[in-house]
Scaffold this motif. Structure first.
Motif, PDB file in Angstrom:
ATOM      1  N   CYS A   9      -0.774   5.842 -10.848  1.00  0.00           N
ATOM      2  CA  CYS A   9      -0.205   4.617  -9.928  1.00  0.00           C
ATOM      3  C   CYS A   9      -1.457   3.903  -9.217  1.00  0.00           C
ATOM      4  CB  CYS A   9       0.927   5.167  -9.253  1.00  0.00           C
ATOM      5  SG  CYS A   9       0.368   6.167  -7.838  1.00  0.00           S
ATOM      6  N   HIS A  10      -1.060   2.840  -8.736  1.00  0.00           N
ATOM      7  CA  HIS A  10      -2.146   2.106  -7.796  1.00  0.00           C
ATOM      8  C   HIS A  10      -1.686   1.640  -6.591  1.00  0.00           C
ATOM      9  CE1 HIS A  10      -4.767   1.676 -11.594  1.00  0.00           C
ATOM     10  NE2 HIS A  10      -3.407   1.873 -12.204  1.00  0.00           N
ATOM     11  N   THR A  11      -2.496   1.659  -5.674  1.00  0.00           N
ATOM     12  CA  THR A  11      -2.365   1.007  -4.286  1.00  0.00           C
ATOM     13  C   THR A  11      -3.031  -0.282  -4.154  1.00  0.00           C
ATOM     14  OG1 THR A  11      -4.411   2.190  -3.171  1.00  0.00           O
ATOM     15  CG2 THR A  11      -2.477   3.554  -3.444  1.00  0.00           C
ATOM     16  N   SER A  14      -6.675  -1.113  -5.020  1.00  0.00           N
ATOM     17  CA  SER A  14      -6.971  -1.593  -6.331  1.00  0.00           C
ATOM     18  C   SER A  14      -6.117  -2.860  -6.431  1.00  0.00           C
ATOM     19  CB  SER A  14      -7.144  -0.819  -7.551  1.00  0.00           C
ATOM     20  OG  SER A  14      -5.852  -0.117  -7.788  1.00  0.00           O
ATOM     21  N   ASP A  15      -5.352  -2.797  -7.530  1.00  0.00           N
ATOM     22  CA  ASP A  15      -4.575  -4.133  -7.951  1.00  0.00           C
ATOM     23  C   ASP A  15      -3.065  -3.587  -7.795  1.00  0.00           C
ATOM     24  OD1 ASP A  15      -4.510  -2.151  -9.982  1.00  0.00           O
ATOM     25  OD2 ASP A  15      -4.750  -3.775 -11.533  1.00  0.00           O
ATOM     26  N   GLY A  16      -2.538  -2.634  -6.856  1.00  0.00           N
ATOM     27  CA  GLY A  16      -1.194  -2.552  -6.602  1.00  0.00           C
ATOM     28  C   GLY A  16      -0.906  -3.249  -5.269  1.00  0.00           C
ATOM     29  N   ASP A  39      -6.323   4.885  -8.494  1.00  0.00           N
ATOM     30  CA  ASP A  39      -6.875   3.343  -8.341  1.00  0.00           C
ATOM     31  C   ASP A  39      -8.017   2.947  -9.275  1.00  0.00           C
ATOM     32  OD1 ASP A  39      -5.171   1.696  -6.474  1.00  0.00           O
ATOM     33  OD2 ASP A  39      -5.939   3.158  -5.054  1.00  0.00           O
ATOM     34  N   HIS A  40      -8.367   1.837  -9.683  1.00  0.00           N
ATOM     35  CA  HIS A  40      -9.116   1.551 -10.581  1.00  0.00           C
ATOM     36  C   HIS A  40     -10.650   1.702  -9.925  1.00  0.00           C
ATOM     37  CE1 HIS A  40      -6.501  -0.435 -13.683  1.00  0.00           C
ATOM     38  NE2 HIS A  40      -5.910  -1.134 -12.677  1.00  0.00           N
ATOM     39  N   ASP A  41     -11.402   2.766 -10.557  1.00  0.00           N
ATOM     40  CA  ASP A  41     -12.779   2.894  -9.836  1.00  0.00           C
ATOM     41  C   ASP A  41     -12.910   2.988  -8.397  1.00  0.00           C
ATOM     42  OD1 ASP A  41     -13.991   2.572 -12.432  1.00  0.00           O
ATOM     43  OD2 ASP A  41     -13.440   0.535 -12.361  1.00  0.00           O
ATOM     44  N   ARG A 135      -9.179  -7.592 -12.787  1.00  0.00           N
ATOM     45  CA  ARG A 135      -8.817  -9.043 -13.330  1.00  0.00           C
ATOM     46  C   ARG A 135      -7.378  -9.385 -12.866  1.00  0.00           C
ATOM     47  NH1 ARG A 135      -9.697  -8.740 -19.375  1.00  0.00           N
ATOM     48  NH2 ARG A 135      -8.850  -6.499 -18.899  1.00  0.00           N
ATOM     49  N   SER A 136      -6.473  -8.458 -12.639  1.00  0.00           N
ATOM     50  CA  SER A 136      -5.226  -8.760 -12.352  1.00  0.00           C
ATOM     51  C   SER A 136      -5.209  -9.625 -11.100  1.00  0.00           C
ATOM     52  CB  SER A 136      -4.355  -7.485 -12.090  1.00  0.00           C
ATOM     53  OG  SER A 136      -5.220  -6.255 -12.211  1.00  0.00           O
ATOM     54  N   HIS A 137      -6.168  -9.602 -10.282  1.00  0.00           N
ATOM     55  CA  HIS A 137      -6.158 -10.426  -8.951  1.00  0.00           C
ATOM     56  C   HIS A 137      -6.366 -11.747  -9.627  1.00  0.00           C
ATOM     57  CE1 HIS A 137      -7.413  -6.681  -6.837  1.00  0.00           C
ATOM     58  NE2 HIS A 137      -6.110  -6.863  -6.537  1.00  0.00           N
ATOM     59  N   PHE A 250       2.409   2.685 -12.242  1.00  0.00           N
ATOM     60  CA  PHE A 250       2.979   1.754 -11.086  1.00  0.00           C
ATOM     61  C   PHE A 250       1.999   0.781 -10.141  1.00  0.00           C
ATOM     62  CE2 PHE A 250       4.343   1.148  -6.451  1.00  0.00           C
ATOM     63  CZ  PHE A 250       5.563   0.424  -6.746  1.00  0.00           C
ATOM     64  N   HIS A 251       2.338  -0.403 -10.087  1.00  0.00           N
ATOM     65  CA  HIS A 251       1.427  -1.282  -9.402  1.00  0.00           C
ATOM     66  C   HIS A 251       2.306  -1.928  -8.045  1.00  0.00           C
ATOM     67  CE1 HIS A 251      -1.139  -1.004 -12.934  1.00  0.00           C
ATOM     68  NE2 HIS A 251      -2.331  -1.841 -12.135  1.00  0.00           N
ATOM     69  N   HIS A 252       3.429  -2.369  -8.603  1.00  0.00           N
ATOM     70  CA  HIS A 252       4.287  -3.303  -7.688  1.00  0.00           C
ATOM     71  C   HIS A 252       6.025  -2.921  -7.652  1.00  0.00           C
ATOM     72  CE1 HIS A 252       0.591  -6.019  -7.750  1.00  0.00           C
ATOM     73  NE2 HIS A 252       0.463  -6.047  -9.091  1.00  0.00           N
TER      74      HIS A 252
HETATM   75 MN    MN Z   1      -4.091  -2.322 -12.933  1.00  0.00          MN
END
Ligand code: MN
Ligand code: AMP
Ligand code: MN
Ligand code: MN
Length: 277
Positions: A9-11, A14-16, A39-41, A135-137, A250-252
């Motif tokens: 999952c992401h916070t 990154s892109d969460g 998170d991404h990297d 890229r999601s941003h 999970f992102h959002h």
């Molecule tokens: Mn992502």
């Protein structure tokens, strides 16, 4: 007790969109007892929570989702159960962030030139909140500017490979990503193997080379994975003695189809990666 496991999952690092603390609370509410934030990297969320992890309402496992490249494809490698204070891992992630920063510069130029988006740096800063730029941003910005109706379309119309705003990525090889996870004492898991737009035979080759490079598991439970594809992935995993992992990605909160902990339990015929954690 629900005792669910969610290892992806992401916070907002990154892109969460949730903070590490909010992620933990939401996961616990949803019955998750073992959680990895990936998170991404970036492992800032893990570092934030680590000193007080014993006081959390669930077991926190260190995690990260590393961007890598295999035969020209962007492949995501989940690192789990590593030492978060490992200096070599932190140095490596700094390099990955530098690559993200350079790619973001290129993407900003593209969006300015091709879509005529102005003041892009400030707008992006607001959307990404200044952390790991994904890229999601850019997809969110494209939607905000009215150039696409949703995230998926922002990708398919502009950001996907071959489209007007795509840029070449320069990630490390998948083998190197696995190496860096091992250096920090962790295990490597191939993220969402069915999401790379590869044929069945190329997916087989990917999993095979992932295993030969020391990868220990593949995700076999995640949103949008069809049961027929899951059976195929489990067959391949077993052929290479790989374990299974589960993750909502999970992102959002609005993504009700990929909520925290809302992921099928691991089928009985594949062993869990977390058995030795
Ligand atoms: Mn992502
Ligand atoms: P990056 O790692 O910066 O290249 O960004 C990849 C992230 O973009 C993924 O983790 C997803 O969150 C998101 N993403 C990629 N492709 C799509 C898509 N087709 N639709 C929606 N989100 C996507
Ligand atoms: Mn991913
Ligand atoms: Mn992810």
């Amino acid at each position: 007790m629900l005792n669910k496991t969610d290892l992806h999952c992401h916070t907002l690092y990154s892109d969460g969109s949730l903070s590490p603390q909010q992620i933990v609370e939401r996961a616990a509410q949803n019955g998750v007892s073992s959680l990895a934030i990936t998170d991404h990297d970036c492992i800032q969320a893990v570092l934030d929570l680590w000193p007080n992890r014993d006081k959390l309402p669930l077991t926190l496992i260190s995690g990260v989702e590393i961007s890598s490249s295999w035969e020209g494809k962007d492949i995501h490698v989940i690192g789990l159960n590593f030492e978060p204070y490992d200096q070599s891992l932190q140095d490596f992630l700094k390099q990955q962030q530098q690559l993200r920063f350079e790619r973001a510069q290129e993407l900003m130029q593209k969006l300015t030139d091709k879509l005529g988006i102005l003041d892009i740096e400030q707008k992006l800063q607001k959307i990404s909140q200044g952390y790991s730029i994904c890229r999601s941003h850019f997809a969110a910005l494209i939607v905000e500017e009215g150039k696409a109706s949703d995230f998926g379309k922002a990708f398919s119309k502009f950001l996907a490979k071959g489209k007007s705003c795509s840029v070449k990525s320069h990630w490390v090889s998948t083998e190197e990503a696995i190496y860096h996870i091992h250096q920090a004492g962790g295990v490597a898991v191939l993220a969402h193997p069915s999401r790379y737009q590869l044929s069945n035979s190329r997916t087989f080759e990917l999993i095979k080379s992932f295993s030969f490079a020391g990868g220990k598991a593949i995700e076999v439970c995640y949103s949008s994975l069809k049961s027929q594809d899951q059976r195929r992935l489990i067959r391949i995993a077993k052929e290479f003695s790989l374990l299974g992992s589960v993750g909502s990605d999970f992102h959002h909160p609005y993504q009700t189809w990929a909520n925290l902990g809302q992921v099928a339990p691991l089928p009985a015929d594949i062993l869990p990666i977390w058995q030795n954690f």
